[in-house]
Every structure is written in structure tokens, then in C-alpha cells.
Design an enzyme around this catalytic site. Structure first.
Site, PDB file in Angstrom:
ATOM      1  N   ASP A  15      32.747  -2.069 -73.130  1.00 27.87           N
ATOM      2  CA  ASP A  15      32.425  -3.443 -72.929  1.00 27.87           C
ATOM      3  C   ASP A  15      32.635  -4.334 -71.683  1.00 27.87           C
ATOM      4  O   ASP A  15      33.176  -5.211 -71.356  1.00 27.87           O
ATOM      5  CB  ASP A  15      33.420  -4.321 -74.168  1.00 27.87           C
ATOM      6  CG  ASP A  15      33.326  -3.787 -75.197  1.00 27.87           C
ATOM      7  OD1 ASP A  15      32.379  -3.213 -75.903  1.00 27.87           O
ATOM      8  OD2 ASP A  15      34.436  -3.695 -76.226  1.00 27.87           O
ATOM      9  N   GLU A 188      25.653  -9.357 -81.177  1.00 26.93           N
ATOM     10  CA  GLU A 188      27.041  -9.456 -80.416  1.00 26.93           C
ATOM     11  C   GLU A 188      27.097  -9.572 -78.901  1.00 26.93           C
ATOM     12  O   GLU A 188      26.114  -9.384 -78.162  1.00 26.93           O
ATOM     13  CB  GLU A 188      27.991  -8.559 -81.239  1.00 26.93           C
ATOM     14  CG  GLU A 188      27.652  -7.011 -80.711  1.00 26.93           C
ATOM     15  CD  GLU A 188      28.560  -6.054 -81.197  1.00 26.93           C
ATOM     16  OE1 GLU A 188      29.488  -6.279 -81.602  1.00 26.93           O
ATOM     17  OE2 GLU A 188      28.306  -4.847 -81.601  1.00 26.93           O
TER      18      GLU A 188
END
Length: 554
Positions: A15, A188
């Protein structure tokens, strides 16, 4: 110009959020249940990266006791508004099932190394928050995905935007759902940018598995409507199962001082026919460019490239250097509770309850079992190579019975680990046992957590413990350095050859897209009697091994 090989941050570094301030680049990555929270790496050339700091390092900022595996700190976003650094993050308290308990926070600092502020709570409506500083208006906007537990199985409800008031320390005004994503679903990881009058929204889609992708949309108004790029996905390997970098998604954009554009993203490198990613989700980089239509493109994309042209050239020598770790509360380790910076522990903001380096050795204070979600004494570093050797010496440990044990572990989570322990029989006789989570064995196979008959060892003296991983195989070893017998000073095999690929995302004990960390190797101690028995370790070694049979390590 020599090309740099991906990933740029090997091992568990998912991420990525990338930022340039002047000539300095920073990447922040998720740490999940590992403490301290958020890893920040630094580079001057996008090629060579050094772990710099972990900013969430005290109880006021982060307490993950009770957070399940693969919960905790998700998807940090690191930004700079011209005056100070801002970091937003989620602390996930529950993720499985219909409900998500996802609490989002903001911290800030004038220096990247801190001190970082106490957190400002923002919301709990979803995860993957980011903070956007509008260069034209000076206003700040907070984004996160929205979770709707009613809509199973399509619980990802879109991307929300709301203004953030830094003076009031809270979100203000209406919250608007501005983007539903594409038919790939599971939208997301939002990041906002502004360029040539357009607001660009970069998102992740398709989950974190092999359908993962980076998608971009744009609007003339920050509140939308957002139009999806006609090409749909800027980056993905979902239709290319033979690409070296799989699971490519969750990206962020950075520009160099001379105007080149790069996209950092997570990826996975599977091994074995089961396509298991033992190193977890790693950070890679791709060269990108803005087309004449003002859409973003990845050079030679959308499939991620293994080799990429970046401003610098990488020196791979440090990557292959063996690491001999000693433990002492020096200035270099002060910010990490006395541990070398490569090491982390699990969940607790009270490290003094689980370990000490006061005597220039590592003393682990036995607490709960190795699989506890609350307080376990385990310190470990990431596995960053497909093949390596690790070893340690336990110089002092006197277990009274089978409920006290300490040793060397290859660890992913409570569902999958291998653990060579010094323990004792009920009569106090010391012995060696290999333990594992029962879930580490194939489905339908009922195996005990103890994996071999005990090996009796002397009740006094040092014990050397070691393991070797070669791709998908793991072998434990031991020796008795205090013995007068020369044969006992040499490492001996103990136990069978295990399937090392079990210590991976794909075997993390969760449903699809449910295990998010990576393999660690380290030291642990438990005292299930509750008497806090102590185990002292002299050192820890991690030695990378070049394995010519491995397509990634050649």
C-alpha cells in the site's frame, strides 16, 4: 542508462504512498499488526531506499492489543502542504464478516522523523484514507472508501470526499460519495491530485489478489462527477498470469524535479504451483506519462515491468549483505525501544513488558502464546529474500515445564508459523520441540501442533537454533555450543523438511483477499503459567542466499 529491477522495497511493504519534498522522496507503507506503525523509507534517486522511521510509536497514537491478524494499520497516506508533513491511517479493529470497525486518524509533524503529533480522529465509515491539499484554494480534503454492510457481497460502496479543517481538527461540511468505481469492483485506496484544472482520483480495484488493478478517473469539480479513464485500468496484471509482478495495484503518483512521472504500487511475486507470495505484498515502481488527452499512462503498460528506468542506479550490494544483529539501547536503536530498526514486535505500545536490551542482549519476557492477539513476546524482521539462513543462541533459559518455551520462528500469523523451541517436560527436563499452527497443514489433515518427538538437551548451557529457507523448503537445525563434544558444536538437522510457502498470504487462514502481511523470521518466548519466565538471546543473524534456481534472485 541501467534499469532498476522491481520491487524497490522487497518483502512486506504494501500500500505505498509516495511523496517528494525538494530532492527527497519518501514512501510510507502499511504495517498492519506490527509495531511501531507505518514504515517510511527515504531515497534521493528513486532507486536506493533506506528505512528511515516508524512514526506511530506510542500508546496515544496506536494501541493494537486485540486487533486480529492482518488488522491494525492499513494504507497510510503521507503528504506535505508546504509547511508540515501529514500522515493519515486506519486502525482496523475488525475486518472479517459483514462489519468493519475501521477508525481513521490524522497526525502531523514539521520533520519527517518527528516528533509526530497525537492523532486527530476523523471517522470510521471506511478505510484507506488520504489527505489532499488543494494547491489553488489551500483547503484540505479527506477521502476514504465507504463500507456498506447491508450490500453483501458488494459492500464497497464508493469513494467519499469531505473537507478537513486543520484548525478545528475535524471533518466539516457534507460528506459526498463521488465515485463508485468500475465493474471490476472493490474500489478503495483513493488518492486525489490536481493538474491542468482537472481533479484526478486514483483508486485501487479488484481486491488485493490476482485481479488487483489501479484505476483513474477525473472531474473539473472536486465533488464530481468523475469520469473513468477510457482505458479503465492504468496498471494491472490480472489478464497476464505469466507476468513476473502479480497482484499489481494500490498505486500513488510522484513527479521528479525535471517533470518525469512515476507510479509506485504494490505487487506480489508468487512461487510454487499454488502461486504463494511468501514475501507478501511488496512495493514496485513504474515510469508513467501524461498523454495528449491528459490521461495517465504507464510506460509499456498496463502490465507492470520488472525493469524500470529511474533517475538513479541501484547498488545491490547492501541487499545481499549478511546482517549480524546485536542488541543494546544505543542512540541508533533508541527510537525502536532498543531493537535494531529492521525489527518490529506485535500490537502492544508497551514493549518494556515483552523485551529488554538493557544488558546488551535481548531478553524476552514470556507472556501469552505465539498466536495471541493481545500480548505476545515476539520480535522479528521481514523475510526479504526467497532463500536465506537465520540463527541465534539462547544463552539463558530455564523452563520449568511444557508451558514455558522460547526459540526461533518463521512467522506469518497465528494461522501459519513454524517454531523451533527450547522447552521442558513436565518433570523439568529441557528439550527441543518444533511447534506449528495446526492450520499450517493442508485442509482436511488433522495434525498436532507439536511436529516431532522431543530432543532431550542439557538443563544448563547455551543452545544454538538455526533455520534455512531455500525457496519453498524450510529446515531447522540446532547445536550445543557449551558441550565438550565437538560433534555437539556443529549444527544438526532437527525435524523434517517443511513447506516454507505455507508462511504466506495465501495460507493466512482467511477468505480470499483476507491476509495482508508477509513472512517474518525472529525470536519468541511464551510463559503460559503466567510467571513471565525470561529467555536471553545473544544475537541474531540473517544471511541472504543467492539461489540460482529462483527466477527472482538471479
Amino acid at each position: 542508462m541501467p534499469l532498476v529491477r522491481n520491487p524497490i522495497l522487497p518483502g512486506f511493504n504494501p500500500d505505498p504512498s509516495v511523496l517528494r519534498v525538494g530532492d527527497d522522496y519518501y514512501i510510507a507503507t502499511s504495517t498492519f499488526e506490527w509495531y511501531p506503525g507505518v514504515q517510511i523509507h527515504h531515497s534521493r534517486d528513486l532507486a536506493n531506499w533506506t528505512l528511515l522511521t516508524r512514526p506511530l510509536n506510542r500508546e496515544a497514537q496506536l494501541d493494537m492489543r486485540g486487533d486480529p491478524d492482518s488488522c491494525g494499520v492499513w494504507a497510510p497516506c503521507l503528504t506535505h502542504d508546504g509547511k508540515k508533513f501529514w500522515l493519515v491511517y486506519t486502525d482496523v479493529k475488525r475486518k472479517d464478516g459483514s462489519y468493519k470497525d475501521t477508525h481513521n486518524y490524522v497526525v502531523h509533524a514539521e520533520s519527517i522523523t518527528g516528533p509526530w503529533s497525537d492523532p486527530i480522529y476523523t471517522n470510521s465509515s471506511g478505510f484507506d484514507p488520504s489527505l489532499f491539499h488543494d494547491p489553488d484554494t489551500g483547503r484540505k480534503y479527506f477521502t476514504n472508501m465507504l463500507w456498506d454492510h447491508r450490500r453483501r457481497p458488494h459492500t464497497f460502496a464508493g469513494i467519499a470526499v469531505q473537507e478537513f479543517d486543520p484548525e478545528a481538527g475535524k471533518l466539516v461540511g457534507p460528506r459526498r460519495n463521488v465515485y463508485a468505481g468500475t465493474d471490476l469492483g472493490l474500489v478503495e485506496g483513493p488518492h486525489l491530485y490536481k493538474r491542468k484544472g482537472w481533479y484526478y482520483l486514483l483508486t485501487a480495484e479488484g481486491g488485493t489478489g490476482y485481479d488487483h488493478a489501479v484505476t483513474i478517473a477525473r472531474s473539473r469539480d472536486i465533488w464530481g462527477p468523475y469520469e473513468t479513464d477510457p482505458s479503465k485500468h492504468v496498471l494491472t496484471a490480472k489478464d497476464h498470469p505469466l507476468a513476473a509482478l502479480q497482484r499489481a495495484g494500490h498505486g500513488d503518483i510522484v513527479d521528479t524535479p525535471d517533470g518525469r512521472t512515476y507510479l509506485v504500487h504494490l505487487c506480489g511475486r508468487p512461487i510454487t504451483q499454488q502461486r504463494r507470495c511468501v514475501l507478501g505484498r511488496e512495493t514496485a515502481i513504474q515510469e508513467a506519462f501524461w498523454g495528449p488527452d491528459d490521461w495517465l499512462y504507464v510506460k509499456d503498460g498496463p502490465v507492470p515491468s520488472l525493469y524500470v528506468d529511474v533517475p538513479g542506479t541501484r547498488d545491490d550490494a547492501p541487499y545481499w549483505e549478511p546482517k549480524h544483529y546485536t542488541f543494546s539501547p544505543t542512540a541508533e536503536t533508541k527510537s525502536n525501544a532498543g531493537l535494531p530498526l529492521d525489527f518490529q514486535w506485535l500490537r502492544t505500545p508497551e514493549p518494556e513488558r515483552i523485551f529488554s536490551t538493557a544488558e546488551n542482549k535481548l531478553t524476552l519476557i514470556g507472556r501469552e502464546s505465539i498466536g495471541s492477539w493481545f500480548e505476545q513476546s515476539l520480535v522479528a524482521r521481514r523475510q526479504t529474500h526467497f532463500s536465506y539462513d537465520a540463527e541465534t543462541i539462547i544463552s539463558l533459559f530455564s523452563p520449568e515445564d511444557e508451558r514455558q518455551f522460547a526459540g526461533l520462528t518463521a512467522y506469518y500469523c497465528r494461522f501459519n508459523f513454524f517454531y523451533l523451541t527450547v522447552t521442558a517436560h513436565a518433570d523439568g527436563q529441557r528439550e527441543l520441540l518444533i511447534q506449528s499452527s495446526e492450520a499450517s497443514w493442508p485442509l482436511g489433515s488433522l495434525r498436532p501442533s507439536t511436529l516431532l518427538e522431543p530432543v532431550i538437551i542439557p538443563n544448563e548451557g547455551k543452545v544454538k537454533l538455526a533455520l534455512s529457507i531455500r525457496g519453498k523448503t524450510l529446515q531447522f537445525f540446532y547445536a550445543l555450543p557449551d558441550s565438550s563434544d565437538a560433534a555437539d558444536k556443529e549444527l544438526k538437522k532437527i525435524g523434517p523438511v517443511f513447506d516454507a510457502s505455507i508462511v504466506s498470504d495465501e495460507c493466512g487462514g482467511h477468505q480470499a483477499h483476507g491476509s495482508f502481511t508477509g513472512a517474518f523470521v525472529g525470536l519468541a518466548a511464551s510463559d503460559l503459567n503466567g510467571t513471565a519466565a525470561r529467555a536471553t538471546f545473544d544475537y541474531f543473524e540473517y544471511r541472504p542466499v543467492r539461489d540460482e534456481s529462483d527466477r527472482y534472485d538471479v
